[in-house]
Design an enzyme around this catalytic site. Structure first.
Site, short mmCIF file in Angstrom:
data_model
loop_
_atom_site.label_atom_id
_atom_site.label_comp_id
_atom_site.label_asym_id
_atom_site.label_seq_id
_atom_site.Cartn_x
_atom_site.Cartn_y
_atom_site.Cartn_z
CB CYS A 89 -0.87 -0.01 1.26
SG CYS A 89 -1.91 1.44 1.44
CG HIS A 131 -5.70 -2.32 -0.95
ND1 HIS A 131 -4.59 -2.93 -0.41
CD2 HIS A 131 -5.50 -0.98 -0.79
CE1 HIS A 131 -3.77 -1.99 0.06
NE2 HIS A 131 -4.29 -0.81 -0.17
CD GLU A 132 -7.03 1.43 -3.59
OE1 GLU A 132 -7.10 2.36 -2.77
OE2 GLU A 132 -5.95 0.88 -3.87
CG HIS A 135 -7.34 2.66 1.59
ND1 HIS A 135 -6.53 2.91 2.67
CD2 HIS A 135 -6.53 2.13 0.63
CE1 HIS A 135 -5.29 2.54 2.38
NE2 HIS A 135 -5.26 2.05 1.15
#
Ligand SMILES: [Zn+2]
Length: 147
Positions: A89, A131-132, A135
């Protein structure tokens, strides 16, 4: 276009919840253009707005299948083919680790003009989407790392 500063894991902002995007004005397009430039310069695969201190549910992803995709207000409709793969990341420099993620994901999201899309992402593209989206909920990959 301008390059933005990527915040790191020790910045408390990175743990905040991002808000729904409801203004698809030229101001939004400018932010997304700047996020793209920032992502290209950092040689990353994906960048969520929160990583540049903007607490809205959107990310820019460089996919293998579709090229650059901007996912705004994404919702995971289906997630299949769980596998463990290596991940990193831009907000956690120098760290990589193995994370279990779906490798076949169908998303509903809006583009920069507010138009709705339903799209299926595979392999590393699916991993990057998840993954995003993490976030946007204040979650980092290091929270999910396996031994
Ligand atoms: Zn990240």
């Amino acid at each position: 276009m301008a390059r933005l500063t990527i915040i790191k894991q020790d910045n408390p902002l990175i743990r905040k919840q991002s808000k729904i995007v409801d203004d698809f004005s030229p101001r939004l397009h400018e932010i997304l253009d700047n996020m793209q430039e920032t992502l290209f310069h950092a040689r990353g695969m994906g960048l969520a707005a929160i990583q540049v201190g903007i607490l809205y549910r959107m990310a820019v992803i460089i996919t293998e299948e579709y090229g650059v995709v901007e996912i705004i207000n994404p919702i995971i409709k289906t997630a299949k083919n769980q596998r463990v793969d290596s991940e990193g990341c831009l907000s956690c420099p120098g760290i990589s680790g193995r994370v279990r993620r779906p490798h076949l994901v169908t998303l509903e999201y809006q583009d920069r003009n507010g138009k709705k899309h339903t799209q299926t992402f595979r392999g590393i593209d699916a991993v990057c989407c998840c993954h995003e989206i993490d976030h946007m909920n204040g979650i980092l990959f290091i929270d999910k790392m396996e031994q």
